[in-house]
Design a protein around this motif. Structure first.
Motif, PDB file in Angstrom:
ATOM      1  N   ARG A   5     -21.028   8.960  37.768  1.00 11.74           N
ATOM      2  CA  ARG A   5     -21.405   7.555  37.868  1.00 11.74           C
ATOM      3  C   ARG A   5     -20.617   6.752  36.832  1.00 11.74           C
ATOM      4  NH1 ARG A   5     -25.905   6.844  40.970  1.00 11.74           N
ATOM      5  NH2 ARG A   5     -27.120   8.714  41.438  1.00 11.74           N
ATOM      6  N   ARG A   6     -19.918   5.745  37.313  1.00 13.09           N
ATOM      7  CA  ARG A   6     -19.187   4.852  36.415  1.00 13.09           C
ATOM      8  C   ARG A   6     -19.536   3.424  36.792  1.00 13.09           C
ATOM      9  NH1 ARG A   6     -15.022   8.393  38.053  1.00 13.09           N
ATOM     10  NH2 ARG A   6     -14.293   9.814  36.426  1.00 13.09           N
ATOM     11  N   THR A   7     -19.396   2.542  35.844  1.00 12.07           N
ATOM     12  CA  THR A   7     -19.579   1.131  36.142  1.00 12.07           C
ATOM     13  C   THR A   7     -18.347   0.632  36.884  1.00 12.07           C
ATOM     14  OG1 THR A   7     -20.881   0.814  34.144  1.00 12.07           O
ATOM     15  CG2 THR A   7     -19.947  -1.151  35.176  1.00 12.07           C
ATOM     16  N   PRO A   8     -18.521   0.103  38.111  1.00 11.63           N
ATOM     17  CA  PRO A   8     -17.353  -0.356  38.869  1.00 11.63           C
ATOM     18  C   PRO A   8     -16.564  -1.418  38.106  1.00 11.63           C
ATOM     19  CG  PRO A   8     -19.311  -0.308  40.249  1.00 11.63           C
ATOM     20  CD  PRO A   8     -19.774  -0.088  38.845  1.00 11.63           C
ATOM     21  N   ARG A 123      -6.217  -0.569  45.761  1.00 12.67           N
ATOM     22  CA  ARG A 123      -6.375  -1.536  44.664  1.00 12.67           C
ATOM     23  C   ARG A 123      -6.139  -2.965  45.163  1.00 12.67           C
ATOM     24  NH1 ARG A 123      -7.024   0.383  39.686  1.00 12.67           N
ATOM     25  NH2 ARG A 123      -6.541   2.574  39.231  1.00 12.67           N
ATOM     26  N   ARG A 124      -5.147  -3.139  46.004  1.00  8.02           N
ATOM     27  CA  ARG A 124      -4.856  -4.482  46.509  1.00  8.02           C
ATOM     28  C   ARG A 124      -5.976  -4.981  47.420  1.00  8.02           C
ATOM     29  NH1 ARG A 124      -0.238  -3.576  48.690  1.00  8.02           N
ATOM     30  NH2 ARG A 124      -0.689  -3.716  50.919  1.00  8.02           N
ATOM     31  N   TRP A 125      -6.443  -4.120  48.305  1.00  5.92           N
ATOM     32  CA  TRP A 125      -7.541  -4.525  49.178  1.00  5.92           C
ATOM     33  C   TRP A 125      -8.791  -4.877  48.382  1.00  5.92           C
ATOM     34  CZ3 TRP A 125      -7.319  -0.374  53.671  1.00  5.92           C
ATOM     35  CH2 TRP A 125      -6.219  -0.685  54.501  1.00  5.92           C
ATOM     36  N   ARG A 145      -8.050  10.055  44.796  1.00  3.93           N
ATOM     37  CA  ARG A 145      -8.706   8.938  45.469  1.00  3.93           C
ATOM     38  C   ARG A 145     -10.200   8.819  45.199  1.00  3.93           C
ATOM     39  NH1 ARG A 145      -6.500  10.081  51.366  1.00  3.93           N
ATOM     40  NH2 ARG A 145      -7.070  12.162  50.621  1.00  3.93           N
ATOM     41  N   PRO A 146     -10.977   9.911  45.160  1.00  6.66           N
ATOM     42  CA  PRO A 146     -12.405   9.730  44.880  1.00  6.66           C
ATOM     43  C   PRO A 146     -12.668   9.036  43.548  1.00  6.66           C
ATOM     44  CG  PRO A 146     -12.037  11.894  45.826  1.00  6.66           C
ATOM     45  CD  PRO A 146     -10.680  11.305  45.563  1.00  6.66           C
ATOM     46  N   ALA A 147     -11.963   9.433  42.493  1.00  8.67           N
ATOM     47  CA  ALA A 147     -12.164   8.793  41.189  1.00  8.67           C
ATOM     48  C   ALA A 147     -11.737   7.320  41.227  1.00  8.67           C
ATOM     49  CB  ALA A 147     -11.383   9.540  40.104  1.00  8.67           C
ATOM     50  N   LEU A 148     -10.653   7.015  41.941  1.00 13.21           N
ATOM     51  CA  LEU A 148     -10.199   5.629  42.053  1.00 13.21           C
ATOM     52  C   LEU A 148     -11.244   4.783  42.772  1.00 13.21           C
ATOM     53  CD1 LEU A 148      -8.159   3.315  41.940  1.00 13.21           C
ATOM     54  CD2 LEU A 148      -7.079   4.272  43.999  1.00 13.21           C
ATOM     55  N   LEU A 149     -11.759   5.280  43.884  1.00  8.47           N
ATOM     56  CA  LEU A 149     -12.745   4.518  44.641  1.00  8.47           C
ATOM     57  C   LEU A 149     -14.027   4.345  43.843  1.00  8.47           C
ATOM     58  CD1 LEU A 149     -12.165   6.138  48.141  1.00  8.47           C
ATOM     59  CD2 LEU A 149     -11.314   3.952  47.303  1.00  8.47           C
ATOM     60  N   ASP A 150     -14.376   5.347  43.060  1.00 11.44           N
ATOM     61  CA  ASP A 150     -15.536   5.234  42.189  1.00 11.44           C
ATOM     62  C   ASP A 150     -15.311   4.151  41.141  1.00 11.44           C
ATOM     63  OD1 ASP A 150     -18.157   6.529  41.636  1.00 11.44           O
ATOM     64  OD2 ASP A 150     -17.259   6.884  39.689  1.00 11.44           O
ATOM     65  N   GLU A 151     -14.109   4.116  40.592  1.00 10.81           N
ATOM     66  CA  GLU A 151     -13.754   3.089  39.597  1.00 10.81           C
ATOM     67  C   GLU A 151     -13.851   1.688  40.204  1.00 10.81           C
ATOM     68  OE1 GLU A 151      -9.623   1.334  37.704  1.00 10.81           O
ATOM     69  OE2 GLU A 151      -9.714   3.465  38.219  1.00 10.81           O
ATOM     70  N   LEU A 152     -13.382   1.538  41.426  1.00  9.18           N
ATOM     71  CA  LEU A 152     -13.381   0.235  42.070  1.00  9.18           C
ATOM     72  C   LEU A 152     -14.754  -0.148  42.630  1.00  9.18           C
ATOM     73  CD1 LEU A 152      -9.999   0.471  44.027  1.00  9.18           C
ATOM     74  CD2 LEU A 152     -10.423  -0.577  41.791  1.00  9.18           C
TER      75      LEU A 152
END
Length: 350
Positions: A5-8, A123-125, A145-152
């Motif tokens: 869990r991360r803060t988006p 990231r652009r979307w 990708r999972p970590a990136l989407l979690d970040e966003l």
């Protein structure tokens, strides 16, 4: 395993740009929308700050009103030339679109060359508020990708099982089928017919499902004491499928059966067998991973794994809508593909 869990991350706003550039929000609006009312120097400064902060304009009126983009995204990072005749993705998208249409949601689809481009599009979307969620295909080994989407903070459904060791993520569901079990059913069929030299002409080696199929093939071969069972990788194209088949059949001890990772590869292999004067299945048995009209229309018709790919797409889209409705992420195992024996497989030398 507990979900990560991360803060988006927060999207930059015009207010952020105004504070950084030392101007009013109205000046930022004028500068970014190319309207009169600010000096050229201010316009340049605002645009530089916007670029530094990663700001992008929202392209959807619904996003401006806070109602969401009414669109979900799907990016396919494969060489475009390999997609022209493959039916799997067409059927998958058909099922996805059927579900999205019920909610009047659009599908934003893009093909790119590699995973770096795919991540940049996400990231652009996100920055442009183009999509409310994502459908993600072709899980990779060491997939970023999972970590990136979690970040966003973008809800997503991964179509296919994640690689072993990938942490769970609170906003990501998975819908997958058992590739290992499907490969075991193929080997069982060929072994039962008497085949001992089996070749697997696989797809892209960095895909998680390719590795699961390869490992399952090795495990089944080891269990049965078969030393002449191997996998080789291709890009899924008919060109590489034909070349791999031609090389294999030129060996001193060629395979008596070949398993192909899609219908396009299998059709290319059948063409090579005909070119070399080999009878299918008398001299060589062939199996295709995914059934299609190509497999059913071939002569002889190809033994293939049968599954409802449109239904697979529907299930993935339904899980994404569930996430968008605020429900927790889930892991859904879809039906095991079923091997349909047809005229392309028989005992060796029959």
């Amino acid at each position: 395993m507990d979900p990560v869990r991360r803060t988006p991350a927060r999207r930059p706003t015009m207010k952020d740009i105004a504070q950084r550039a030392g101007v009013s929000e109205s000046a930022v609006s004028f500068a970014l929308n190319d309207r009169p009312g600010v000096s050229p120097a201010t316009r340049d400064r605002v645009r530089r700050v916007a670029e530094q902060l990663g700001w992008r304009p929202s392209t959807a009126a619904r996003a401006l009103s806070g109602e969401g983009a009414a669109t979900v995204g799907l990016v396919l990072a494969r060489p475009a030339h390999t997609l022209g005749v493959e039916s799997f993705f067409l059927q998958l998208v058909s099922g996805i679109q059927e579900v999205l249409a019920r909610r009047h949601l659009g599908l934003l689809f893009q093909v790119v060359e590699d995973l770096g481009e795919e991540c940049a599009i996400y990231r652009r979307w996100w920055a442009e508020r183009r999509v409310d969620g994502l459908l993600v295909v072709d899980p990779r080994l060491d997939d970023p990708r999972p970590a990136l989407l979690d970040e966003l903070g973008l809800p997503a459904v991964v179509i296919g099982a994640l690689a072993p060791g990938t942490p769970a993520h609170s906003g990501i569901s998975t819908v997958w089928a058992d590739d290992a079990g499907a490969m075991a059913s193929i080997v069982d069929h060929l072994y039962g017919l008497g085949h001992r030299r089996i070749l697997h002409i696989a797809g892209l080696p960095h895909l998680a499902h390719t590795q699961r199929r390869v490992r399952s093939l090795r495990a089944e071969a080891t269990r049965r004491g078969l030393p002449d069972v191997h996998s080789i990788s291709t890009d899924y194209s008919d060109t590489e499928g034909a070349e791999a088949t031609r090389r294999a059949l030129a060996q001193p001890r060629p395979p008596t059966a070949i398993v192909y990772d899609n219908d396009v590869l299998a059709m290319a292999g059948l063409a090579v067998a005909n070119e070399l004067g080999l009878a299918v299945p008398g001299d060589l048995s062939l199996v295709a991973w995914d059934d299609s009209v190509l497999c059913r229309s071939a002569h002889p018709a190809l033994t293939a794994l049968v599954r409802d790919t449109s239904s697979f797409g529907r299930h993935a889209a339904e899980q994404l809508l569930s996430l968008l409705d605020g429900n927790p992420a889930r892991e859904i195992q879809d039906d095991l593909p079923r091997l349909m024996a047809r005229a392309s497989t028989a005992p060796p030398g029959s």
